[in-house]
Design a protein around this motif. Structure first.
Motif, PDB file in Angstrom:
ATOM      1  N   HIS A   1      -6.477  -0.337  -3.148  1.00  0.00           N
ATOM      2  CA  HIS A   1      -4.931  -0.060  -3.411  1.00  0.00           C
ATOM      3  C   HIS A   1      -4.888   0.900  -2.182  1.00  0.00           C
ATOM      4  O   HIS A   1      -5.075   1.894  -2.000  1.00  0.00           O
ATOM      5  CB  HIS A   1      -5.243   0.135  -4.603  1.00  0.00           C
ATOM      6  CG  HIS A   1      -4.074   0.774  -5.377  1.00  0.00           C
ATOM      7  ND1 HIS A   1      -2.450   0.252  -5.029  1.00  0.00           N
ATOM      8  CD2 HIS A   1      -3.945   2.541  -5.625  1.00  0.00           C
ATOM      9  CE1 HIS A   1      -1.824   0.543  -5.970  1.00  0.00           C
ATOM     10  NE2 HIS A   1      -2.537   2.368  -6.242  1.00  0.00           N
ATOM     11  N   LYS A   2      -3.547   0.813  -1.606  1.00  0.00           N
ATOM     12  CA  LYS A   2      -2.748   1.254  -1.046  1.00  0.00           C
ATOM     13  C   LYS A   2      -3.659   1.874   0.041  1.00  0.00           C
ATOM     14  O   LYS A   2      -4.182   3.513   0.546  1.00  0.00           O
ATOM     15  CB  LYS A   2      -2.419   3.078  -1.355  1.00  0.00           C
ATOM     16  CG  LYS A   2      -1.253   2.579  -2.474  1.00  0.00           C
ATOM     17  CD  LYS A   2      -1.115   3.725  -3.745  1.00  0.00           C
ATOM     18  CE  LYS A   2       0.073   3.953  -4.513  1.00  0.00           C
ATOM     19  NZ  LYS A   2       0.571   4.573  -5.047  1.00  0.00           N
ATOM     20  N   VAL A   3      -4.394   1.007   1.068  1.00  0.00           N
ATOM     21  CA  VAL A   3      -4.930   1.515   2.195  1.00  0.00           C
ATOM     22  C   VAL A   3      -3.816   0.788   3.447  1.00  0.00           C
ATOM     23  O   VAL A   3      -4.289   1.491   4.252  1.00  0.00           O
ATOM     24  CB  VAL A   3      -6.371   0.874   2.799  1.00  0.00           C
ATOM     25  CG1 VAL A   3      -7.250   2.023   1.063  1.00  0.00           C
ATOM     26  CG2 VAL A   3      -6.123  -0.575   2.066  1.00  0.00           C
ATOM     27  N   HIS A   4      -3.513  -0.238   3.265  1.00  0.00           N
ATOM     28  CA  HIS A   4      -2.665  -0.348   4.836  1.00  0.00           C
ATOM     29  C   HIS A   4      -1.312  -0.227   4.837  1.00  0.00           C
ATOM     30  O   HIS A   4      -0.709   0.062   3.607  1.00  0.00           O
ATOM     31  CB  HIS A   4      -2.630  -2.331   4.592  1.00  0.00           C
ATOM     32  CG  HIS A   4      -4.519  -3.127   4.124  1.00  0.00           C
ATOM     33  ND1 HIS A   4      -4.157  -3.441   3.197  1.00  0.00           N
ATOM     34  CD2 HIS A   4      -5.304  -3.055   4.759  1.00  0.00           C
ATOM     35  CE1 HIS A   4      -6.143  -3.565   2.683  1.00  0.00           C
ATOM     36  NE2 HIS A   4      -5.945  -3.561   4.512  1.00  0.00           N
ATOM     37  N   ASP A   5      -0.784  -0.023   5.620  1.00  0.00           N
ATOM     38  CA  ASP A   5       0.045   0.077   6.109  1.00  0.00           C
ATOM     39  C   ASP A   5       1.483  -0.216   7.033  1.00  0.00           C
ATOM     40  O   ASP A   5       2.480  -0.867   6.894  1.00  0.00           O
ATOM     41  CB  ASP A   5       0.435   1.561   6.685  1.00  0.00           C
ATOM     42  CG  ASP A   5      -0.675   1.629   8.313  1.00  0.00           C
ATOM     43  OD1 ASP A   5      -1.542   1.011   8.698  1.00  0.00           O
ATOM     44  OD2 ASP A   5       0.305   2.106   9.579  1.00  0.00           O
ATOM     45  N   VAL A   6       0.549  -2.011   7.047  1.00  0.00           N
ATOM     46  CA  VAL A   6       1.438  -3.130   7.412  1.00  0.00           C
ATOM     47  C   VAL A   6       1.143  -4.086   6.761  1.00  0.00           C
ATOM     48  O   VAL A   6      -0.252  -4.909   6.624  1.00  0.00           O
ATOM     49  CB  VAL A   6       1.622  -3.496   8.998  1.00  0.00           C
ATOM     50  CG1 VAL A   6       2.457  -4.659   8.236  1.00  0.00           C
ATOM     51  CG2 VAL A   6       2.326  -2.103   9.473  1.00  0.00           C
ATOM     52  N   VAL A   7       1.898  -4.608   5.842  1.00  0.00           N
ATOM     53  CA  VAL A   7       1.607  -5.906   4.973  1.00  0.00           C
ATOM     54  C   VAL A   7       2.001  -7.532   5.911  1.00  0.00           C
ATOM     55  O   VAL A   7       3.660  -7.127   5.260  1.00  0.00           O
ATOM     56  CB  VAL A   7       1.809  -5.864   3.602  1.00  0.00           C
ATOM     57  CG1 VAL A   7       1.070  -7.188   2.501  1.00  0.00           C
ATOM     58  CG2 VAL A   7       0.749  -4.830   2.857  1.00  0.00           C
ATOM     59  N   VAL A   8       1.901  -8.088   5.516  1.00  0.00           N
ATOM     60  CA  VAL A   8       2.377  -9.178   5.954  1.00  0.00           C
ATOM     61  C   VAL A   8       1.900 -10.807   5.392  1.00  0.00           C
ATOM     62  O   VAL A   8       0.201 -11.092   5.284  1.00  0.00           O
ATOM     63  CB  VAL A   8       2.679  -9.262   8.194  1.00  0.00           C
ATOM     64  CG1 VAL A   8       3.260  -8.210   8.341  1.00  0.00           C
ATOM     65  CG2 VAL A   8       1.319  -9.477   8.479  1.00  0.00           C
ATOM     66  N   THR A   9       2.782 -11.826   5.130  1.00  0.00           N
ATOM     67  CA  THR A   9       2.187 -12.950   4.833  1.00  0.00           C
ATOM     68  C   THR A   9       2.803 -13.960   4.581  1.00  0.00           C
ATOM     69  O   THR A   9       4.304 -13.919   3.886  1.00  0.00           O
ATOM     70  CB  THR A   9       1.837 -12.487   2.940  1.00  0.00           C
ATOM     71  OG1 THR A   9       0.604 -13.599   2.180  1.00  0.00           O
ATOM     72  CG2 THR A   9       2.284 -12.549   2.098  1.00  0.00           C
TER      73      THR A   9
END
Length: 168
Positions: A78-86
């Motif tokens: 929870h709330k650890v990635h500063d970029v998410v792509v999918t």
């Protein structure tokens, strides 16, 4: 399975500013084409297909998992990635309405009525966004983007990557 065209990956890299990211996440990584601009050492890729995981390993990604992206990720993400792509798979989602409502309450800001309309790609994107920091950036390929953006009202949306004729 559908692979994202490489030019889309390049646009996503620029849009999300992957080159300055600290920790990137792709929950349905496939062959990694949405990550063409990512530093593999700081990128967490998730893929259930064994042959595609081998390809991701060959590309040098720092963390490779095989979680079911159609289910919530562990709370420690929870709330650890500063970029998410999918680019999640587009499909109906046959979960019981009770489960859909429970998920809507946690991952979709208790959005009223969503349990009746949520699709697999919406659920997978919601689970992925739950891992993003409050100041993070995301790029998500989605069917019906206007409906999709209503589902994620608690997130700020920037420019749309949808092509529109004559700039309109």
């Amino acid at each position: 399975q559908y692979s994202t065209p490489c030019p889309i990956g390049a646009i996503v890299a620029q849009y999300t500013e992957m080159d300055s990211a600290e920790f990137i996440f792709e929950p349905s990584a496939g062959n990694g084409l949405l990550l063409v601009g990512a530093n593999p050492r700081i990128t967490h890729v998730n893929e259930i297909d064994k042959s595609r995981r081998r390809s991701l390993k060959y590309q040098g990604f720092g963390r490779i998992t095989s979680e079911n992206a159609a289910e919530p990720f562990p709370e420690l993400m929870h709330k650890v990635h500063d970029v998410v792509v999918t680019n999640p798979p587009f499909a109906s989602w046959d979960a019981p309405k009770f489960d859909k409502q429970r998920i809507a309450n946690k991952y979709f800001n208790k959005h009223q009525g969503i349990a009746n309309h949520i699709r697999l790609e919406h659920a997978m994107a919601g689970f992925a966004l739950y891992t993003m920091t409050d100041t993070g950036k995301a790029a998500i390929k989605a069917i019906k983007p206007s409906f999709f953006s209503q589902l994620f009202g608690q997130f700020r949306f920037g420019k749309s990557l949808d092509a529109k004729p004559n700039g309109g």
